[in-house]
Scaffold this motif. Sequence first.
Motif, PDB file in Angstrom:
ATOM      1  N   ARG A  43    -100.378  38.221  62.052  1.00 47.53           N
ATOM      2  CA  ARG A  43    -100.530  37.096  62.975  1.00 47.53           C
ATOM      3  C   ARG A  43    -101.316  37.467  64.231  1.00 47.53           C
ATOM      4  O   ARG A  43    -102.223  36.747  64.642  1.00 47.53           O
ATOM      5  CB  ARG A  43     -99.163  36.530  63.353  1.00 47.53           C
ATOM      6  N   ASP A  44    -100.985  38.595  64.865  1.00 45.92           N
ATOM      7  CA  ASP A  44    -101.675  38.986  66.095  1.00 45.92           C
ATOM      8  C   ASP A  44    -103.163  39.239  65.835  1.00 45.92           C
ATOM      9  O   ASP A  44    -104.013  38.843  66.629  1.00 45.92           O
ATOM     10  CB  ASP A  44    -101.037  40.235  66.711  1.00 45.92           C
ATOM     11  N   ASP A  45    -103.457  39.902  64.733  1.00 39.44           N
ATOM     12  CA  ASP A  45    -104.856  40.156  64.381  1.00 39.44           C
ATOM     13  C   ASP A  45    -105.601  38.844  64.180  1.00 39.44           C
ATOM     14  O   ASP A  45    -106.721  38.669  64.668  1.00 39.44           O
ATOM     15  CB  ASP A  45    -104.925  41.016  63.116  1.00 39.44           C
ATOM     16  N   ILE A  97    -109.369  34.631  65.965  1.00 37.68           N
ATOM     17  CA  ILE A  97    -109.605  33.213  66.254  1.00 37.68           C
ATOM     18  C   ILE A  97    -110.100  33.063  67.683  1.00 37.68           C
ATOM     19  O   ILE A  97    -111.069  32.337  67.947  1.00 37.68           O
ATOM     20  CB  ILE A  97    -108.332  32.381  66.008  1.00 37.68           C
ATOM     21  N   ASP A  98    -109.461  33.740  68.627  1.00 39.02           N
ATOM     22  CA  ASP A  98    -109.884  33.678  70.030  1.00 39.02           C
ATOM     23  C   ASP A  98    -111.327  34.155  70.185  1.00 39.02           C
ATOM     24  O   ASP A  98    -112.126  33.541  70.899  1.00 39.02           O
ATOM     25  CB  ASP A  98    -108.956  34.506  70.918  1.00 39.02           C
ATOM     26  N   ASN A  99    -111.666  35.258  69.505  1.00 38.55           N
ATOM     27  CA  ASN A  99    -113.032  35.787  69.583  1.00 38.55           C
ATOM     28  C   ASN A  99    -114.043  34.820  68.971  1.00 38.55           C
ATOM     29  O   ASN A  99    -115.145  34.649  69.495  1.00 38.55           O
ATOM     30  CB  ASN A  99    -113.126  37.151  68.904  1.00 38.55           C
ATOM     31  N   ARG A 156    -118.252  30.800  69.573  1.00 37.59           N
ATOM     32  CA  ARG A 156    -118.711  29.426  69.402  1.00 37.59           C
ATOM     33  C   ARG A 156    -119.134  28.830  70.731  1.00 37.59           C
ATOM     34  O   ARG A 156    -120.184  28.206  70.843  1.00 37.59           O
ATOM     35  CB  ARG A 156    -117.602  28.580  68.783  1.00 37.59           C
ATOM     36  N   ASP A 157    -118.336  29.044  71.763  1.00 41.82           N
ATOM     37  CA  ASP A 157    -118.642  28.485  73.074  1.00 41.82           C
ATOM     38  C   ASP A 157    -119.889  29.120  73.682  1.00 41.82           C
ATOM     39  O   ASP A 157    -120.667  28.458  74.356  1.00 41.82           O
ATOM     40  CB  ASP A 157    -117.446  28.645  74.011  1.00 41.82           C
ATOM     41  N   GLN A 158    -120.107  30.399  73.436  1.00 39.85           N
ATOM     42  CA  GLN A 158    -121.303  31.075  73.942  1.00 39.85           C
ATOM     43  C   GLN A 158    -122.541  30.677  73.145  1.00 39.85           C
ATOM     44  O   GLN A 158    -123.646  30.677  73.673  1.00 39.85           O
ATOM     45  CB  GLN A 158    -121.125  32.588  73.892  1.00 39.85           C
ATOM     46  N   HIS A 162    -123.410  42.299  73.143  1.00 36.31           N
ATOM     47  CA  HIS A 162    -122.032  42.086  73.591  1.00 36.31           C
ATOM     48  C   HIS A 162    -121.441  43.344  74.225  1.00 36.31           C
ATOM     49  O   HIS A 162    -121.460  44.404  73.630  1.00 36.31           O
ATOM     50  CB  HIS A 162    -121.195  41.636  72.389  1.00 36.31           C
ATOM     51  N   HIS A 163    -120.916  43.224  75.416  1.00 38.23           N
ATOM     52  CA  HIS A 163    -120.238  44.318  76.134  1.00 38.23           C
ATOM     53  C   HIS A 163    -121.077  45.588  76.240  1.00 38.23           C
ATOM     54  O   HIS A 163    -120.556  46.694  76.114  1.00 38.23           O
ATOM     55  CB  HIS A 163    -118.896  44.672  75.480  1.00 38.23           C
TER      56      HIS A 163
END
Length: 151
Positions: A93-95, A100-102, A107-109, A129-130
């Motif tokens: 679940r955490d992974d 999903i957050d990434n 998507r927003d970027q 990225h980074h």
Amino acid sequence: MDDKSLSVGQLAARSGVAVTALHFYESKGLIFSTRNAGNQRRFPRETLRRVAVIKMAQRLGLPLSSIHAALQSLPSHRAPSAADWRRLSAQWRDDLTERIDNLMLLRDQLDGCIGCGCMSMQSCPLRNHHDQLAEQGPGAHLPAPLEEKQT
């Protein structure tokens, strides 16, 4: 393994997974078979549930290494239970949430990137990225690995 076992063809038909995929899963240690007197593969019926877990995990986008580690935590002598699945899904679940957050951030970027179209090596958050080494200027900044220095 007698009448409780399945041939690879039977396992493929019952699970909806191609024979070649089952051979691949076996080569990666995700499922196991024995051989009968005619040297044909025989899978315990519990393999059906293991294949279902593999397919679900793949559908979630989990790498085979994570699936393999999860299956190693299951007893090999019985089908995974609902409790086993709850435990595995809690581990994943955490992974999944992080991915999903990434993806949402990406998507927003992406909207801004389509508008600018620069794909700049220096400032594009999607292409670079980074990036921390860009602050040191162009070119390679990391030392060569030890084995390369000695040759």
